[in-house]
Design an enzyme around this catalytic site. Sequence first.
Site, short mmCIF file in Angstrom:
data_model
loop_
_atom_site.label_atom_id
_atom_site.label_comp_id
_atom_site.label_asym_id
_atom_site.label_seq_id
_atom_site.Cartn_x
_atom_site.Cartn_y
_atom_site.Cartn_z
N LYS A 251 0.84 -1.20 0.00
CA LYS A 251 0.00 0.00 0.00
C LYS A 251 0.87 1.25 0.00
O LYS A 251 2.05 1.22 0.38
CB LYS A 251 -0.90 0.02 1.24
CG LYS A 251 -1.94 -1.09 1.31
CD LYS A 251 -2.71 -1.01 2.61
CE LYS A 251 -3.78 -2.09 2.72
NZ LYS A 251 -4.90 -1.86 1.81
N ASP A 321 -2.75 -7.71 -1.70
CA ASP A 321 -3.53 -6.81 -0.85
C ASP A 321 -5.01 -7.22 -0.80
O ASP A 321 -5.79 -6.60 -0.10
CB ASP A 321 -3.39 -5.36 -1.34
CG ASP A 321 -3.87 -4.36 -0.32
OD1 ASP A 321 -3.87 -4.69 0.89
OD2 ASP A 321 -4.26 -3.23 -0.71
N ARG A 325 -10.09 -11.59 1.75
CA ARG A 325 -10.95 -12.63 1.17
C ARG A 325 -10.27 -14.01 1.20
O ARG A 325 -10.94 -15.03 1.20
CB ARG A 325 -11.38 -12.24 -0.24
CG ARG A 325 -10.30 -12.18 -1.27
CD ARG A 325 -10.71 -11.40 -2.51
NE ARG A 325 -10.77 -9.96 -2.22
CZ ARG A 325 -11.09 -9.03 -3.13
NH1 ARG A 325 -11.42 -9.39 -4.37
NH2 ARG A 325 -11.11 -7.76 -2.81
#
Length: 471
Positions: A251, A321, A325
């Site tokens: 990020k 990233d 999930r």
Amino acid sequence: MKINLTGNSSNIIGQKFSFFTAESWLQEKDDFKEKLNGLFVAKKDETFILLEENSVHYLIGLGSKPQNFEVQACAEKFTYDFRKKIKATTTLLNSENFNSDQIESLVKGLYLGTYEYPFKGEHPVFHSDFSLQLNSVSEENLKQLEMKVVAICEGQFACMEWLNKPQNFKRVPHISEFLDEISEKYNLKKTVFDRKKSEDLGLGAFLSVNQGSSQEAAFTILEYQSNIENAKTIGLVGKCILFDTGGISIKGSENLHYMKSDMGGATAVIGTLIAAAEMKLPVNIIAILPITDNAISNTAYIPSDVITAYNRKTIEVLNTDAEGRMTLADGLSYLAKNYKTDVLIDLATLTGSSVRMFGYTCGAYFSNNDSLKKLLEQSGDETNQRLWNLPLWDIWKEDFTSDVADFKNISSKPFGDCIVAGKFLEQFIMDHPNWAHLDIAGVAFGNVRYMKEKGATGYGVQLLIDFLENF
């Protein structure tokens, strides 16, 4: 917090809280209304202080025809704004103008407004020598009110506290120790799979995220059992990424410090477990928290890796990233395969897509069951922890079909990621007929009155408790 019935009217009351709607103020007959001569008209969040012979009298406005969650919000704002002026003394809450639900909202708001960060372990207003007296509630109902309010607020405080902690204060040993404590306190059954056990069980999607970490994996299962025969069983899975660097798909640095908030799904589940156990709700809860961070190292998983999940489906990693999930996939399939549940719900601070769509107004949610949708939306509207339904059409599955595996962990298209994520997770629920996915990225962590920058909102606890009460 202590809540006591009003004593003899001759008792000296140290301070009074009187809440008024615009309508009830118009009907008020007391002498002080004439003395104020229009200085107070009960507008929303309006406060006026009267000094009386033996007490301080706070008048607080609720506005016109407020809903219960608005009553709570006004009480919460009042307590926080006046936290340095309110004394720890006997206090009369004038509740004659309100029904039982409104009284609950008032007391809940007064208590929630005492939260400050860093958390001190005791609240500045409702501590041991503070007695809140109500003059319109029976003793039996008062005990029920106290139990419920304290349970929900303590659950929400725990939710907020763990989301707010800095990364180096909520590493795996820290949160595991806390979960040990609440398991002992509330008689929860706690099971933890470390890295070796997770590998033996085939929790490959979860382990792919953990493999870059210096911290031990902790795939954690918490079980709350009610004493009610044939009670419904609720399965909860909370995304528990203690800190999210993004992994190899790192990020940007500008807001990276906020990534301590990527366990908002897990903290909502933890807070709900605490509140449900305190309230002794007549349901069973099986909660799974796949605990890890998403770190960068020479062992971290890499874009183009192909991972085998617990349900034996293979996943091509396009973006590290999209780790939430991955961990939820194994959490959902493990819970669906090994436990019989009437409802399966996962919560996660999952996608920036849901934030761009709804901002900080509501969570995005997906479900394969219309009855579950209605119950969740009703609870969202009642608590103001709102949800908005998005589709799970099969056409979205085409966007994450892989050439080298069963699925890709993201779509290559620049839109609809929260829908793609929901559809992706549907592939891991083992055909459970009563499932919902709540993407709470925009509502779990944001602008709050108790911090200059962003902080935990407590989203999810009141929503889930209201849902459990009505289920």
